[in-house]
Write a protein that holds these residues in place. Structure first.
Motif, PDB file in Angstrom:
ATOM      1  N   PHE A 108       0.945  -1.134   0.074  1.00 12.98           N
ATOM      2  CA  PHE A 108      -0.017  -0.041   0.049  1.00 12.98           C
ATOM      3  C   PHE A 108       0.892   1.314  -0.004  1.00 12.98           C
ATOM      4  O   PHE A 108       1.978   1.355   0.836  1.00 12.98           O
ATOM      5  CB  PHE A 108      -0.902  -0.066   0.965  1.00 12.98           C
ATOM      6  N   HIS A 109       0.705   2.162  -0.866  1.00 11.96           N
ATOM      7  CA  HIS A 109       1.514   3.395  -0.913  1.00 11.96           C
ATOM      8  C   HIS A 109       0.551   4.868  -1.240  1.00 11.96           C
ATOM      9  O   HIS A 109      -0.348   4.407  -1.890  1.00 11.96           O
ATOM     10  CB  HIS A 109       2.651   3.116  -1.870  1.00 11.96           C
ATOM     11  N   THR A 110       1.077   5.869  -1.193  1.00  6.69           N
ATOM     12  CA  THR A 110       0.363   7.053  -1.755  1.00  6.69           C
ATOM     13  C   THR A 110       1.335   7.558  -2.731  1.00  6.69           C
ATOM     14  O   THR A 110       2.660   7.524  -2.790  1.00  6.69           O
ATOM     15  CB  THR A 110      -0.056   7.785  -0.400  1.00  6.69           C
ATOM     16  N   SER A 111       0.867   8.322  -3.627  1.00  5.04           N
ATOM     17  CA  SER A 111       1.598   9.149  -4.667  1.00  5.04           C
ATOM     18  C   SER A 111       2.384   8.069  -5.451  1.00  5.04           C
ATOM     19  O   SER A 111       1.861   6.809  -5.591  1.00  5.04           O
ATOM     20  CB  SER A 111       2.446  10.321  -4.133  1.00  5.04           C
ATOM     21  N   LEU A 112       3.694   8.336  -5.837  1.00  7.65           N
ATOM     22  CA  LEU A 112       4.477   7.319  -6.431  1.00  7.65           C
ATOM     23  C   LEU A 112       5.285   6.420  -5.452  1.00  7.65           C
ATOM     24  O   LEU A 112       5.383   5.074  -5.478  1.00  7.65           O
ATOM     25  CB  LEU A 112       5.635   8.115  -7.330  1.00  7.65           C
ATOM     26  N   ARG A 113       6.041   7.124  -4.349  1.00  8.72           N
ATOM     27  CA  ARG A 113       6.961   6.416  -3.441  1.00  8.72           C
ATOM     28  C   ARG A 113       6.713   6.887  -2.216  1.00  8.72           C
ATOM     29  O   ARG A 113       7.784   7.327  -1.510  1.00  8.72           O
ATOM     30  CB  ARG A 113       8.328   6.697  -3.757  1.00  8.72           C
ATOM     31  N   ASN A 114       5.408   7.379  -1.609  1.00 11.70           N
ATOM     32  CA  ASN A 114       4.964   7.803  -0.433  1.00 11.70           C
ATOM     33  C   ASN A 114       5.797   9.164  -0.084  1.00 11.70           C
ATOM     34  O   ASN A 114       6.341   9.459   1.021  1.00 11.70           O
ATOM     35  CB  ASN A 114       5.531   6.583   0.738  1.00 11.70           C
ATOM     36  N   GLY A 115       6.313   9.927  -0.931  1.00 11.40           N
ATOM     37  CA  GLY A 115       6.782  11.194  -0.754  1.00 11.40           C
ATOM     38  C   GLY A 115       8.435  11.011  -0.888  1.00 11.40           C
ATOM     39  O   GLY A 115       8.949  12.077  -1.095  1.00 11.40           O
ATOM     40  N   THR A 116       8.934   9.930  -0.703  1.00 16.64           N
ATOM     41  CA  THR A 116      10.298   9.855  -0.775  1.00 16.64           C
ATOM     42  C   THR A 116      10.886  10.165  -2.133  1.00 16.64           C
ATOM     43  O   THR A 116      10.635   9.608  -2.929  1.00 16.64           O
ATOM     44  CB  THR A 116      10.759   8.468  -0.503  1.00 16.64           C
ATOM     45  N   GLY A 117      11.535  11.404  -2.065  1.00 14.48           N
ATOM     46  CA  GLY A 117      12.329  11.807  -3.241  1.00 14.48           C
ATOM     47  C   GLY A 117      11.377  12.486  -4.489  1.00 14.48           C
ATOM     48  O   GLY A 117      11.698  12.584  -5.422  1.00 14.48           O
ATOM     49  N   GLU A 118      10.131  12.661  -3.809  1.00 17.15           N
ATOM     50  CA  GLU A 118       9.306  13.417  -4.778  1.00 17.15           C
ATOM     51  C   GLU A 118       9.215  14.788  -4.416  1.00 17.15           C
ATOM     52  O   GLU A 118       8.785  15.278  -3.358  1.00 17.15           O
ATOM     53  CB  GLU A 118       7.779  12.583  -4.673  1.00 17.15           C
ATOM     54  N   GLU A 119       9.276  15.559  -5.369  1.00 22.14           N
ATOM     55  CA  GLU A 119       9.212  16.854  -5.255  1.00 22.14           C
ATOM     56  C   GLU A 119       7.624  17.380  -4.883  1.00 22.14           C
ATOM     57  O   GLU A 119       7.254  18.178  -4.001  1.00 22.14           O
ATOM     58  CB  GLU A 119       9.464  17.927  -6.507  1.00 22.14           C
ATOM     59  N   VAL A 120       6.724  16.754  -5.701  1.00 21.35           N
ATOM     60  CA  VAL A 120       5.102  17.159  -5.486  1.00 21.35           C
ATOM     61  C   VAL A 120       4.621  15.716  -5.413  1.00 21.35           C
ATOM     62  O   VAL A 120       4.896  14.897  -5.993  1.00 21.35           O
ATOM     63  CB  VAL A 120       4.791  17.823  -6.790  1.00 21.35           C
ATOM     64  N   LEU A 121       3.589  15.867  -4.834  1.00 23.54           N
ATOM     65  CA  LEU A 121       2.872  14.399  -4.261  1.00 23.54           C
ATOM     66  C   LEU A 121       1.568  14.292  -5.313  1.00 23.54           C
ATOM     67  O   LEU A 121       1.101  15.399  -5.712  1.00 23.54           O
ATOM     68  CB  LEU A 121       2.225  14.381  -3.110  1.00 23.54           C
ATOM     69  N   TYR A 122       1.423  13.039  -5.934  1.00 17.97           N
ATOM     70  CA  TYR A 122       0.259  12.855  -6.711  1.00 17.97           C
ATOM     71  C   TYR A 122      -0.943  12.647  -5.871  1.00 17.97           C
ATOM     72  O   TYR A 122      -0.681  11.983  -4.863  1.00 17.97           O
ATOM     73  CB  TYR A 122       0.600  11.752  -7.696  1.00 17.97           C
ATOM     74  N   TRP A 123      -2.074  12.972  -6.264  1.00 11.17           N
ATOM     75  CA  TRP A 123      -3.307  12.857  -5.499  1.00 11.17           C
ATOM     76  C   TRP A 123      -3.919  11.401  -5.808  1.00 11.17           C
ATOM     77  O   TRP A 123      -4.828  11.050  -6.410  1.00 11.17           O
ATOM     78  CB  TRP A 123      -4.525  13.794  -6.115  1.00 11.17           C
ATOM     79  N   ARG A 124      -3.091  10.356  -5.120  1.00  8.45           N
ATOM     80  CA  ARG A 124      -3.535   9.028  -5.277  1.00  8.45           C
ATOM     81  C   ARG A 124      -3.012   7.972  -4.182  1.00  8.45           C
ATOM     82  O   ARG A 124      -2.072   8.351  -3.715  1.00  8.45           O
ATOM     83  CB  ARG A 124      -2.942   8.533  -6.841  1.00  8.45           C
ATOM     84  N   ASP A 125      -3.925   7.034  -3.770  1.00  5.22           N
ATOM     85  CA  ASP A 125      -3.264   5.977  -3.102  1.00  5.22           C
ATOM     86  C   ASP A 125      -3.101   4.661  -3.872  1.00  5.22           C
ATOM     87  O   ASP A 125      -4.059   4.882  -5.042  1.00  5.22           O
ATOM     88  CB  ASP A 125      -4.033   5.695  -1.813  1.00  5.22           C
ATOM     89  N   CYS A 126      -2.381   3.693  -3.633  1.00  7.31           N
ATOM     90  CA  CYS A 126      -2.316   2.444  -4.509  1.00  7.31           C
ATOM     91  C   CYS A 126      -2.205   1.376  -3.904  1.00  7.31           C
ATOM     92  O   CYS A 126      -1.309   1.381  -2.668  1.00  7.31           O
ATOM     93  CB  CYS A 126      -1.204   2.841  -5.510  1.00  7.31           C
ATOM     94  N   LEU A 127      -2.808   0.331  -3.945  1.00  8.97           N
ATOM     95  CA  LEU A 127      -2.700  -0.854  -3.506  1.00  8.97           C
ATOM     96  C   LEU A 127      -2.026  -1.761  -4.911  1.00  8.97           C
ATOM     97  O   LEU A 127      -2.775  -2.076  -5.764  1.00  8.97           O
ATOM     98  CB  LEU A 127      -3.941  -1.453  -2.911  1.00  8.97           C
ATOM     99  N   LYS A 128      -0.757  -2.376  -4.391  1.00  9.37           N
ATOM    100  CA  LYS A 128      -0.195  -3.294  -5.438  1.00  9.37           C
ATOM    101  C   LYS A 128      -0.381  -4.663  -5.089  1.00  9.37           C
ATOM    102  O   LYS A 128       0.030  -5.160  -3.932  1.00  9.37           O
ATOM    103  CB  LYS A 128       1.214  -2.857  -5.609  1.00  9.37           C
ATOM    104  N   LEU A 129      -1.163  -5.458  -6.062  1.00  9.72           N
ATOM    105  CA  LEU A 129      -1.233  -6.829  -5.775  1.00  9.72           C
ATOM    106  C   LEU A 129      -0.540  -7.688  -6.616  1.00  9.72           C
ATOM    107  O   LEU A 129      -0.286  -7.459  -7.935  1.00  9.72           O
ATOM    108  CB  LEU A 129      -2.677  -7.040  -5.980  1.00  9.72           C
TER     109      LEU A 129
END
Ligand SMILES: O=C(O)CCC(=O)C(=O)O
Ligand SMILES: [Fe+2]
Length: 340
Positions: A108-129
């Motif tokens: 489970f994560h948010t944006s691309l990488r939970n904000g790590t190394g991200e300048e701006v966050l994307y308005w998305r949560d994601c569950l990878k299965l």
């Protein structure tokens, strides 16, 4: 600083600063046009015609919708309900799976990488299965039971698309079978209502890494693709257009591996997700891609037939994924690593 997933309960009355894109990256700074997403009827009995339609849509757009795809309505419905239920779980249930580790499934994560190394966050949560036990969470309870038939049916539809694409390209029907399409996973994307969709994106411009992606969404409106004006539909230049599928249809797009194997004949279409102010949107992207050790290269028959030489160098899919993640999926950056 680790970012809190959007679905964990906070109500946002305005867009927090970390999500506000620089002006030139905002969706409002681009043109949105009307166009019709090609429809491919997988239930037809003339495979030669269907193969031609797939190759035509793949060459021009890299995107199309499939009807009579063989994924039963109730299987689609059960999968979507389970996906929606996951994001409605209490935060502590979801956070058991919260991680930055790209190799972990489920994750489970948010944006691309939970904000790590991200300048701006994307308005998305994601569950990878993943598609195999224990690659999904134990809650909601119906998730595993919904996922297995859904994945099996979607992968069968993807396999039919790949066989037809092979025929349409003039390759052996089995060209994509085996380790070239033996891997994959699923993104369950969740985009809560955004107070000001003009300032944000749910997913930035990217091409998908694999061969083919099959997408199901609960609310239409959100997915956009970059339309190249060099095709029949365009008048030059490029513009972002809405990808709207008919109710019950599935959206199919080709990824980087298809562009490479077809030696550039089929396009891996760049796409993004915009946010909406009213309803939360959930989308399920099922990726079909090679096994990590598989060598990917342009099909010899195509290279020889056109006498054009291979446009891309051979590589292992595992190597490719490392490059893809490092480049954040940005099309030109990823392609620069692959080109001869
Ligand atoms: O939500 C969407 O429509 C697009 C999602 C997507 O592009 C992805 O998961 O790769
Ligand atoms: Fe995507």
């Amino acid at each position: 600083m680790a970012a809190e997933p959007l679905s964990n309960g906070a109500t946002h009355l305005s867009v927090p600063g970390r999500y506000i894109l620089p002006v030139h990256k905002r969706p409002s700074s681009s043109v949105n046009g009307k166009w019709a997403l090609p429809v491919v009827d997988l239930g037809g009995d003339d495979d030669g015609t269907i193969a031609e339609e797939i190759v035509r849509a793949g060459r021009e757009f890299g995107f199309f919708q499939v009807v009579n795809h063989g994924v039963p309505e109730e299987v689609m419905g059960a999968m979507m309900r389970a996906a929606e239920e996951f994001f409605a779980l209490p935060a502590d249930e979801k956070m058991k799976y919260y991680s930055n580790d790209g190799k972990k499934l489920p994750r489970f994560h948010t944006s691309l990488r939970n904000g790590t190394g991200e300048e701006v966050l994307y308005w998305r949560d994601c569950l990878k299965l993943g598609c195999h036990l224990p690659e999904w969470p134990d809650k909601p309870r119906g998730l595993g039971a919904a996922l297995e038939p859904y994945t099996a049916a979607v992968r069968a539809a993807a396999r039919r698309v790949l066989r037809l694409a092979a025929v349409g390209l003039g390759l052996e029907e089995e060209h994509f079978e085996g380790s070239l399409s033996g891997g994959g996973m699923m993104n369950v994307n969740h985009y809560p209502p955004c107070p000001d969709p003009r300032l944000t994106l749910g997913a930035g411009p990217h091409c998908d890494p694999g061969l083919v992606t099959v997408l199901m969404e609960n609310v239409g409106g959100g997915l956009q693709m970059l339309l190249h004006g060099d095709g029949d539909a365009g008048g030059g230049g490029m513009m972002w257009v809405d990808v709207d599928a008919a109710p019950g249809a599935l959206v199919v797009n080709f990824g980087h591996q298809m562009e490479v194997v077809s030696n550039g004949r089929l396009r891996s279409a760049e796409h993004r997700a915009v946010t909406g102010a009213r309803a939360a949107r959930t989308s399920l992207a099922t990726f079909v891609w090679p096994e990590p050790g598989c060598t990917v290269a342009p099909a010899q028959e195509l290279v020889l037939a056109a006498g054009e030489g291979p446009l891309y160098k051979p590589y292992s899919y595992g190597e490719f994924l490392a490059v893809y993640v490092a480049e954040g999926g940005v099309r030109e950056a990823v392609m620069a690593h692959l080109k001869h």
